[in-house]
Design a protein around this motif. Structure first.
Motif, PDB file in Angstrom:
ATOM      1  N   ARG A 158       0.830  -1.210   0.000  1.00 42.64           N
ATOM      2  CA  ARG A 158       0.000   0.000   0.000  1.00 42.64           C
ATOM      3  C   ARG A 158       0.859   1.253   0.000  1.00 42.64           C
ATOM      4  O   ARG A 158       0.563   2.230  -0.703  1.00 42.64           O
ATOM      5  N   ALA A 159       1.904   1.271   0.786  1.00 44.23           N
ATOM      6  CA  ALA A 159       2.795   2.431   0.822  1.00 44.23           C
ATOM      7  C   ALA A 159       3.449   2.649  -0.542  1.00 44.23           C
ATOM      8  O   ALA A 159       3.587   3.784  -1.016  1.00 44.23           O
ATOM      9  N   SER A 160       3.827   1.531  -1.174  1.00 44.80           N
ATOM     10  CA  SER A 160       4.439   1.635  -2.504  1.00 44.80           C
ATOM     11  C   SER A 160       3.450   2.171  -3.525  1.00 44.80           C
ATOM     12  O   SER A 160       3.796   3.005  -4.374  1.00 44.80           O
ATOM     13  N   ASP A 161       2.180   1.707  -3.426  1.00 48.18           N
ATOM     14  CA  ASP A 161       1.149   2.185  -4.358  1.00 48.18           C
ATOM     15  C   ASP A 161       0.898   3.681  -4.171  1.00 48.18           C
ATOM     16  O   ASP A 161       0.733   4.425  -5.146  1.00 48.18           O
ATOM     17  N   ARG A 162       0.847   4.126  -2.900  1.00 47.01           N
ATOM     18  CA  ARG A 162       0.629   5.551  -2.653  1.00 47.01           C
ATOM     19  C   ARG A 162       1.773   6.397  -3.192  1.00 47.01           C
ATOM     20  O   ARG A 162       1.560   7.451  -3.784  1.00 47.01           O
ATOM     21  N   ALA A 163       2.976   5.937  -2.970  1.00 45.73           N
ATOM     22  CA  ALA A 163       4.139   6.677  -3.471  1.00 45.73           C
ATOM     23  C   ALA A 163       4.124   6.735  -4.995  1.00 45.73           C
ATOM     24  O   ALA A 163       4.416   7.775  -5.601  1.00 45.73           O
ATOM     25  N   SER A 164       3.760   5.613  -5.625  1.00 53.98           N
ATOM     26  CA  SER A 164       3.695   5.577  -7.087  1.00 53.98           C
ATOM     27  C   SER A 164       2.606   6.503  -7.605  1.00 53.98           C
ATOM     28  O   SER A 164       2.788   7.210  -8.607  1.00 53.98           O
ATOM     29  N   SER A 165       1.446   6.537  -6.894  1.00 54.93           N
ATOM     30  CA  SER A 165       0.345   7.404  -7.311  1.00 54.93           C
ATOM     31  C   SER A 165       0.729   8.865  -7.196  1.00 54.93           C
ATOM     32  O   SER A 165       0.418   9.676  -8.073  1.00 54.93           O
ATOM     33  N   ARG A 166       1.420   9.209  -6.084  1.00 52.45           N
ATOM     34  CA  ARG A 166       1.862  10.606  -5.917  1.00 52.45           C
ATOM     35  C   ARG A 166       2.860  10.998  -6.993  1.00 52.45           C
ATOM     36  O   ARG A 166       2.807  12.107  -7.530  1.00 52.45           O
ATOM     37  N   ALA A 167       3.758  10.109  -7.310  1.00 55.53           N
ATOM     38  CA  ALA A 167       4.745  10.408  -8.342  1.00 55.53           C
ATOM     39  C   ALA A 167       4.071  10.584  -9.701  1.00 55.53           C
ATOM     40  O   ALA A 167       4.406  11.506 -10.465  1.00 55.53           O
ATOM     41  N   SER A 168       3.078   9.729  -9.998  1.00 59.91           N
ATOM     42  CA  SER A 168       2.359   9.839 -11.263  1.00 59.91           C
ATOM     43  C   SER A 168       1.555  11.132 -11.328  1.00 59.91           C
ATOM     44  O   SER A 168       1.525  11.816 -12.360  1.00 59.91           O
ATOM     45  N   ASP A 169       0.912  11.494 -10.208  1.00 57.44           N
ATOM     46  CA  ASP A 169       0.121  12.725 -10.154  1.00 57.44           C
ATOM     47  C   ASP A 169       1.017  13.947 -10.327  1.00 57.44           C
ATOM     48  O   ASP A 169       0.655  14.899 -11.022  1.00 57.44           O
ATOM     49  N   ARG A 170       2.175  13.925  -9.687  1.00 57.37           N
ATOM     50  CA  ARG A 170       3.106  15.042  -9.803  1.00 57.37           C
ATOM     51  C   ARG A 170       3.608  15.187 -11.240  1.00 57.37           C
ATOM     52  O   ARG A 170       3.700  16.300 -11.773  1.00 57.37           O
ATOM     53  N   ALA A 171       3.898  14.061 -11.869  1.00 55.24           N
ATOM     54  CA  ALA A 171       4.368  14.105 -13.257  1.00 55.24           C
ATOM     55  C   ALA A 171       3.282  14.650 -14.183  1.00 55.24           C
ATOM     56  O   ALA A 171       3.554  15.446 -15.087  1.00 55.24           O
ATOM     57  N   GLU A 172       2.029  14.236 -13.965  1.00 55.34           N
ATOM     58  CA  GLU A 172       0.919  14.718 -14.777  1.00 55.34           C
ATOM     59  C   GLU A 172       0.705  16.222 -14.576  1.00 55.34           C
ATOM     60  O   GLU A 172       0.461  16.965 -15.532  1.00 55.34           O
ATOM     61  N   SER A 173       0.808  16.682 -13.327  1.00 55.82           N
ATOM     62  CA  SER A 173       0.655  18.109 -13.043  1.00 55.82           C
ATOM     63  C   SER A 173       1.740  18.924 -13.735  1.00 55.82           C
ATOM     64  O   SER A 173       1.473  19.994 -14.300  1.00 55.82           O
ATOM     65  N   GLU A 174       2.947  18.418 -13.700  1.00 53.29           N
ATOM     66  CA  GLU A 174       4.063  19.132 -14.348  1.00 53.29           C
ATOM     67  C   GLU A 174       3.865  19.167 -15.860  1.00 53.29           C
ATOM     68  O   GLU A 174       4.166  20.182 -16.510  1.00 53.29           O
ATOM     69  N   ARG A 175       3.358  18.075 -16.426  1.00 52.33           N
ATOM     70  CA  ARG A 175       3.113  18.045 -17.871  1.00 52.33           C
ATOM     71  C   ARG A 175       2.033  19.061 -18.255  1.00 52.33           C
ATOM     72  O   ARG A 175       2.182  19.795 -19.237  1.00 52.33           O
ATOM     73  N   LEU A 176       0.958  19.107 -17.480  1.00 55.03           N
ATOM     74  CA  LEU A 176      -0.112  20.076 -17.757  1.00 55.03           C
ATOM     75  C   LEU A 176       0.390  21.510 -17.602  1.00 55.03           C
ATOM     76  O   LEU A 176       0.044  22.384 -18.397  1.00 55.03           O
ATOM     77  N   ALA A 177       1.187  21.751 -16.570  1.00 58.22           N
ATOM     78  CA  ALA A 177       1.713  23.097 -16.344  1.00 58.22           C
ATOM     79  C   ALA A 177       2.595  23.540 -17.510  1.00 58.22           C
ATOM     80  O   ALA A 177       2.512  24.696 -17.962  1.00 58.22           O
TER      81      ALA A 177
END
Length: 248
Positions: free
Chosen positions: A50-69
């Protein structure tokens, strides 16, 4: 004592052993320990997953936000639409909580994203994420909305006072005097369209025809908005004292 320990009587030796050392209980205890260890290992593995999934989700969300920005700053309209879809609710909720008016909150949200689009080259990712930058613009627009609301109220009061001072000796129809007082107190409670129509009528002294020309609305729509706005103001003022007396 010697007889009890004699090799000729092995059953007597077994009978004197403590129960915890018996051949029956020892395997059972070891099996329970192994089961407990396996259960603990599985729980630890699930928590780690679960901790690994959360970390992966945060990393994916951050990457998507940076791409949109990045696309937003370049002026890509599709990225702008995705930015609005992703963080529009955040900006709207901030405005709604502060202003207490859904229509004004919608106006502030639109103004925020319009200002962000026009000033997109002022955003720098090194200074913080895009949502934080949008929230900063929203807070300024919310402050502007509060200031505009205060100015409208003050303008209504000043207009009423000026009208009264300009014609001290003339008898004014009571309904007209009441209308101005009601507008000064209740104007800010109206929906934006009705509020704008009454402002044009009372503050700019425009006729319904002129208001229709100014706003681009049909004449019938202008009249119906004005009529509903005045009815709502009168009803609010009429119900207010009754509500206060019943509450007392």
């Amino acid at each position: 004592m010697t007889a009890l320990l004699s090799p000729a009587d092995p059953t007597a030796v077994v009978a004197t052993m403590p129960a915890t050392y018996s051949s029956v209980t020892m395997p059972t205890t070891r099996a329970a320990d192994r089961s407990s260890d396996r259960s603990s290992d599985r729980t630890s593995d699930r928590a780690s997953d679960r901790a690994s999934d959360r970390a992966s989700s945060r990393a994916s969300d951050r990457a998507e936000s940076e791409r949109l920005a990045a696309g937003f700053v370049r002026g890509d309209e599709e990225s702008f639409a995705l930015v609005y879809r992703r963080w529009g609710a955040l900006v709207y909720s901030l405005a709604a909580r502060s202003l207490g008016d859904a229509r004004e909150a919608e106006d502030v949200a639109q103004q925020t994203f319009l200002a962000a689009w026009r000033g997109r080259h002022g955003y720098h990712a090194l200074r913080g994420p895009l949502p934080g930058w949008l929230v900063g613009i929203a807070r300024r627009k919310i402050a502007d909305a509060h200031a505009a609301r205060s100015r409208r109220t003050e303008l209504a009061a000043a207009h009423a006072a000026r009208e009264s001072a300009d014609a001290p000796g003339t008898a004014e129809p009571p309904e007209a005097a009441l209308d101005r007082v009601l507008v000064s107190q209740e104007l800010r409670k109206l929906p934006p369209v009705q509020r704008d129509i009454l402002r044009l009528a009372f503050f700019d002294d425009l006729t319904h025809v002129q208001i229709a020309e100014r706003t681009g609305l049909p004449l019938g729509t202008v009249k119906s908005h004005a009529r509903r706005a005045m009815a709502r103001i009168r009803r609010s003022m009429t119900d207010g004292p009754a509500a206060d007396s019943s509450a007392a």
